[in-house]
Design an enzyme around this catalytic site. Structure first.
Site, PDB file in Angstrom:
ATOM      1  CB  SER A  17      -0.956   0.149   1.076  1.00 21.34           C
ATOM      2  OG  SER A  17      -0.277  -0.041   2.463  1.00 21.34           O
ATOM      3  CG  ASN A  93       8.147  -2.416  -0.688  1.00 27.37           C
ATOM      4  OD1 ASN A  93       8.969  -1.762  -1.178  1.00 27.37           O
ATOM      5  ND2 ASN A  93       6.778  -2.045  -0.514  1.00 27.37           N
ATOM      6  CE1 TYR A 159      15.611   2.129   4.920  1.00 21.54           C
ATOM      7  CE2 TYR A 159      17.077   3.458   3.730  1.00 21.54           C
ATOM      8  CZ  TYR A 159      16.180   2.683   3.843  1.00 21.54           C
ATOM      9  OH  TYR A 159      15.494   2.303   2.741  1.00 21.54           O
ATOM     10  CB  ALA A 161      22.387  -0.801  11.550  1.00 16.29           C
ATOM     11  CE  LYS A 163      15.756  -1.311   3.883  1.00 20.31           C
ATOM     12  NZ  LYS A 163      14.569  -2.380   3.253  1.00 20.31           N
TER      13      LYS A 163
END
Length: 254
Positions: A17, A93, A159, A161, A163
């Site tokens: 969404s 995602n 972020y 860390a 990813k």
């Protein structure tokens, strides 16, 4: 002529969404896939997207789940496999949003949330959906990473860390399930133009674009195109890849 045809395939997109997720969902549906649209809180957008996909002649399920919670992910799996028997393509995602700041100022909870949404989500999705892929000797798992994983700029620590942890899971998983004809790959977008930018007239950013070899920001459709490629048979001999889709802004080296 080469074309991508996902007719007969089923796909789950988490965070469908959201800004990028909805374009991925439409793109896989236009290629012929039936699409499960996952959402956590934005039910209205998920149901609107479901109507769009069904208008294309594809099947669609809008499914709510907390992708950081094992019981919730299992319930989502049970519903999807109960209705469709198989999920051929999983696109991870979804990610938890937060305010970026320095390592010294970033609340510890933000590191926890990024671990949960970047690392734990993918572990839970793999545990839920890959066993059935192994039985069928086919499957695609596609994770949405980020160019930030290579940039490591100030303010990105939580972020990055999360990813980079996700990247480790994907590389190991690719080696563990490759013998079953299952591919495991990552798409790493740059700063991408989405509907939010179009609505707010913020598509252009000279400061960012000046550092990009292609001198522009990418679009949500260009990210979705990379996901479509990895979901298709055209990518049948690609696994364990981290593929930047950012105009060359970061370039993995050998």
């Amino acid at each position: 002529m080469i074309s991508i045809d996902l007719t007969g395939k089923t796909a789950l997109i988490t965070g469908a969404s959201g800004q990028l997720g909805r374009v991925m969902a439409r793109t896989l549906a236009r290629a012929g896939a039936d699409v499960a649209v996952h959402y956590r809180g934005n039910e209205q957008k998920a149901l609107e997207l479901k109507q769009e996909i069904e208008a294309l002649g594809r099947r669609c399920i809008a499914v709510q789940a907390d992708i950081t919670d094992a019981e919730s992910v299992t319930a989502m799996k049970d519903r999807l496999l109960g209705e469709w028997q198989a999920i051929d393509i999983v696109v991870a995602n979804a990610v938890i949003q937060y305010e970026w700041t320095s390592v010294l100022d970033q609340p510890a909870e933000d590191y926890r949330s990024q671990f949960e949404s970047c690392v734990l989500q993918n572990v839970l999705l793999a545990k839920a959906f890959i066993p059935a892929m192994i039985e069928r000797k086919q499957g695609r798992m596609i994770g949405i990473n980020t160019e930030c994983s290579m940039q490591n700029f100030p303010g990105q620590s939580a972020y990055v860390a999360g990813k980079r942890g996700m990247d480790g899971v994907y590389r190991v998983l690719a080696k563990e399930v490759g013998e079953h004809n299952i591919t495991v790959n990552q798409v790493a977008p740059g700063w991408t133009i989405s509907d939010r930018d179009r609505e707010n007239n913020t598509e252009v950013s000279e400061g960012y674009s000046s550092s990009v070899p292609l001198k522009r920001r990418g679009t949500d459709q260009e990210i979705a195109n990379a996901v479509l490629f990895l979901a298709s048979d055209l990518s049948s001999f690609i696994t364990g890849a981290y593929i930047p889709v950012n105009g060359g802004n970061v370039m993995p080296a050998i």
